[in-house]
Write a protein that holds these residues in place. Structure first.
Motif, PDB file in Angstrom:
ATOM      1  N   LEU A 112       0.790  -1.294  -0.172  1.00 41.57           N
ATOM      2  CA  LEU A 112       0.104   0.034   0.192  1.00 41.57           C
ATOM      3  C   LEU A 112       0.760   1.338   0.033  1.00 41.57           C
ATOM      4  N   LEU A 113       1.897   1.363   0.759  1.00 43.81           N
ATOM      5  CA  LEU A 113       2.851   2.526   0.848  1.00 43.81           C
ATOM      6  C   LEU A 113       3.645   2.542  -0.567  1.00 43.81           C
ATOM      7  N   LEU A 114       3.778   1.602  -1.176  1.00 47.55           N
ATOM      8  CA  LEU A 114       4.672   1.618  -2.643  1.00 47.55           C
ATOM      9  C   LEU A 114       3.568   1.964  -3.570  1.00 47.55           C
ATOM     10  N   ARG A 115       2.318   1.614  -3.517  1.00 45.06           N
ATOM     11  CA  ARG A 115       1.433   1.901  -4.439  1.00 45.06           C
ATOM     12  C   ARG A 115       0.733   3.463  -4.395  1.00 45.06           C
ATOM     13  N   PHE A 116       0.654   3.823  -3.073  1.00 45.77           N
ATOM     14  CA  PHE A 116      -0.110   5.362  -2.954  1.00 45.77           C
ATOM     15  C   PHE A 116       0.893   6.440  -2.426  1.00 45.77           C
ATOM     16  N   SER A 117       2.257   6.422  -2.822  1.00 43.51           N
ATOM     17  CA  SER A 117       3.250   7.213  -2.677  1.00 43.51           C
ATOM     18  C   SER A 117       4.261   7.301  -3.394  1.00 43.51           C
ATOM     19  N   ASP A 118       5.035   8.514  -3.743  1.00 42.60           N
ATOM     20  CA  ASP A 118       6.118   8.526  -4.737  1.00 42.60           C
ATOM     21  C   ASP A 118       7.380   8.446  -4.017  1.00 42.60           C
ATOM     22  N   TRP A 119       7.787   7.266  -4.518  1.00 45.00           N
ATOM     23  CA  TRP A 119       9.347   6.946  -3.850  1.00 45.00           C
ATOM     24  C   TRP A 119      10.360   6.929  -4.884  1.00 45.00           C
ATOM     25  N   SER A 120      11.607   6.918  -4.503  1.00 46.10           N
ATOM     26  CA  SER A 120      12.519   6.941  -5.311  1.00 46.10           C
ATOM     27  C   SER A 120      12.896   5.470  -5.798  1.00 46.10           C
ATOM     28  N   ASN A 121      13.924   5.373  -6.811  1.00 46.89           N
ATOM     29  CA  ASN A 121      14.070   4.010  -7.279  1.00 46.89           C
ATOM     30  C   ASN A 121      14.714   3.289  -6.154  1.00 46.89           C
ATOM     31  N   LEU A 122      15.546   3.490  -5.578  1.00 50.55           N
ATOM     32  CA  LEU A 122      16.352   2.947  -4.546  1.00 50.55           C
ATOM     33  C   LEU A 122      15.217   2.400  -3.289  1.00 50.55           C
ATOM     34  N   ALA A 123      14.422   3.302  -2.874  1.00 53.57           N
ATOM     35  CA  ALA A 123      13.372   2.987  -1.963  1.00 53.57           C
ATOM     36  C   ALA A 123      12.398   2.028  -2.679  1.00 53.57           C
ATOM     37  N   LYS A 124      12.321   1.926  -3.726  1.00 48.20           N
ATOM     38  CA  LYS A 124      11.424   0.875  -4.127  1.00 48.20           C
ATOM     39  C   LYS A 124      12.121  -0.422  -4.596  1.00 48.20           C
ATOM     40  N   VAL A 125      13.305  -0.368  -4.737  1.00 50.43           N
ATOM     41  CA  VAL A 125      13.968  -1.555  -4.573  1.00 50.43           C
ATOM     42  C   VAL A 125      13.895  -2.307  -3.241  1.00 50.43           C
ATOM     43  N   ILE A 126      14.268  -1.523  -2.035  1.00 51.37           N
ATOM     44  CA  ILE A 126      14.284  -1.880  -0.565  1.00 51.37           C
ATOM     45  C   ILE A 126      12.640  -2.337  -0.406  1.00 51.37           C
ATOM     46  N   PHE A 127      11.812  -1.656  -0.849  1.00 51.88           N
ATOM     47  CA  PHE A 127      10.345  -2.231  -0.508  1.00 51.88           C
ATOM     48  C   PHE A 127      10.119  -3.531  -1.086  1.00 51.88           C
ATOM     49  N   ALA A 128      10.501  -3.522  -2.405  1.00 48.82           N
ATOM     50  CA  ALA A 128      10.264  -4.840  -3.103  1.00 48.82           C
ATOM     51  C   ALA A 128      10.879  -5.902  -2.523  1.00 48.82           C
ATOM     52  N   CYS A 129      12.356  -5.740  -2.048  1.00 51.03           N
ATOM     53  CA  CYS A 129      12.831  -6.883  -1.372  1.00 51.03           C
ATOM     54  C   CYS A 129      12.215  -7.362  -0.051  1.00 51.03           C
ATOM     55  N   PHE A 130      11.553  -6.181   0.804  1.00 50.25           N
ATOM     56  CA  PHE A 130      10.914  -6.475   2.012  1.00 50.25           C
ATOM     57  C   PHE A 130       9.379  -7.023   1.664  1.00 50.25           C
ATOM     58  N   ILE A 131       8.840  -6.642   0.618  1.00 54.25           N
ATOM     59  CA  ILE A 131       7.670  -7.487   0.296  1.00 54.25           C
ATOM     60  C   ILE A 131       7.736  -8.790  -0.233  1.00 54.25           C
ATOM     61  N   LEU A 132       8.679  -9.111  -1.000  1.00 52.51           N
ATOM     62  CA  LEU A 132       9.089 -10.558  -1.537  1.00 52.51           C
ATOM     63  C   LEU A 132       9.354 -11.139  -0.418  1.00 52.51           C
TER      64      LEU A 132
END
Length: 391
Positions: A112-132
């Protein structure tokens, strides 16, 4: 430059996912720990990187919560929560379910945080790691697994999904089932036997009930009756590979050593790290006079658990039998330093002193083993034969 960027990105993914696995494993175990703290009054332990290895882990405590961390590159993504047992079925259910729920929640929140907020590419990579990582934790824990988990002390456990399925099956059982468990926990094994037999006679003839009846017979030292229950399960075609460790143990106690080895082999072919079964197979080889094979099993058990007192004790006796008396004595003393409440330590010390012709010391240790109520049918003979000497 693009190649270097790609390499750094790959390294970043690996490091990020490794850190995510450690953190999401911790969050998963906290899902077990928090309700454990609420429903019990004893110490609650979280283990990250092991299935209960306290000796080789660093730790810190916050109140009744004690967290152990062991960095092992091959096992850094495993964890365990230990707590005092609660007798209420629904409390146990919440404790077991808490881990997968926490894993799922962290994944959903991050999506939800990744979808509804604008994050940098690095933050998206970190989020993706934690989501997986969190989704993976949820899936592998909530799906029931037939494969047992070998704990650091050699005991056997099961994943959250399997435990939840067991609890669901137990939910609709009559009061006599829980009375039998209470009798068993109170070491009133004859009463437990009566409760579980009545339960089966009244139509609740499930494998788990027969296993509980079997456990009660075993603790009451009625090994023939316990084996009869396995024979019934064989007829019902309800035996699995995981059952052969127990079958082998009963065959060992009945001195049916050849068949015990066959049963242990079937189990260890799949569960080769189970130190208790390695120790039991080694002890069976020891009883058969195959001392080299016995020592090999004890060595293997000690590789997996260097603090396993039983393996030191039995390896010591095997060495004494081979004439390696001082090496054997060192192993038995090591076992005693780890656990001096084991009557078999004193039995094996008696054998050592008997081997070096110190009959008085042998007699004293055999008597000590009997005073500790050792489950060994030849103890009276050993006491009497060493008493005959004039000392």
């Amino acid at each position: 430059m693009e190649t270097l960027y790609g390499v750094l990105l790959a390294i970043g993914w690996i490091i990020g996912f490794a850190l995510a696995r450690i953190l999401t494993t911790f969050i998963h175990e906290m899902g077990h720990a928090l309700p454990s703290l609420a429903f019990t009054n004893g110490e609650v332990q979280i283990h990250i990187g092991s299935y209960g290895d306290e000796e080789n882990s660093s730790h810190f405590s916050v109140g009744r919560l004690k967290t152990f961390f062991k960095f092992d590159f091959l096992h850094w993504n495993i964890g365990l929560c230990r707590h005092k047992e609660t007798k209420k079925h629904w409390e146990n259910f919440i404790i077991v379910l808490g881990g997968p729920i926490f894993s799922l929640l962290i994944g959903v929140v991050l999506i939800l945080l990744l979808r509804f907020s604008d994050w940098s590419n690095l933050a998206k990579v970190i989020f993706a790691c934690f989501i997986l990582s969190s989704v993976w934790d949820f899936i592998v824990n909530i799906a029931p697994s037939k494969n047992p988990i070998i704990m650091s002390d050699g005991s056997v456990g099961y994943n959250d999904g399997t435990l939840l399925m067991m609890m669901i099956r137990e939910r609709n059982l009559p009061p006599s089932y829980f009375e039998g468990i209470d009798f068993f926990n109170e070491k009133k094994y004859d009463d437990a036997i009566s409760s579980f037999k009545t339960l089966i006679e009244n139509g609740h003839d499930k494998k788990n009930t027969r296993l509980l009846l079997m456990d009660s017979y075993t603790h009451a030292k009625k090994y023939d009756d316990a084996m009869d229950q396995f024979n019934i399960l064989f007829e019902k075609k309800q035996i699995k590979v995981s059952d052969f460790a127990y079958i082998g143990y009963l065959q060992m106690k009945k001195n049916d050593f050849a068949n015990a080895i066959i049963s242990f082999n079937k189990y260890l072919f799949i569960n080769f790290q189970d130190v208790n079964t390695l120790d039991n197979r080694g002890y069976t080889y020891l009883q058969m006079g195959e001392y080299e094979k016995a020592i090999h099993d004890f060595n293997t058990a000690l590789i997996h658990n260097p603090k396993f007192a039983n393996a030191y004790n039995s390896r010591g006796l095997a060495k004494v039998r081979l004439g390696q008396t001082e090496e054997g004595l060192a192993d038995i003393k090591k076992a005693k330093s780890l656990d001096d409440t084991n009557a078999y330590v004193y039995l094996h010390l008696g054998y050592y002193f008997q081997k070096i012709n110190q009959e008085e010391l042998a007699h004293q240790h055999f008597q000590k083993a009997k005073d500790m109520e050792i489950d060994f049918h030849g103890i009276d003979y050993l006491i009497e034969t060493t008493r005959k000497n004039d000392f």
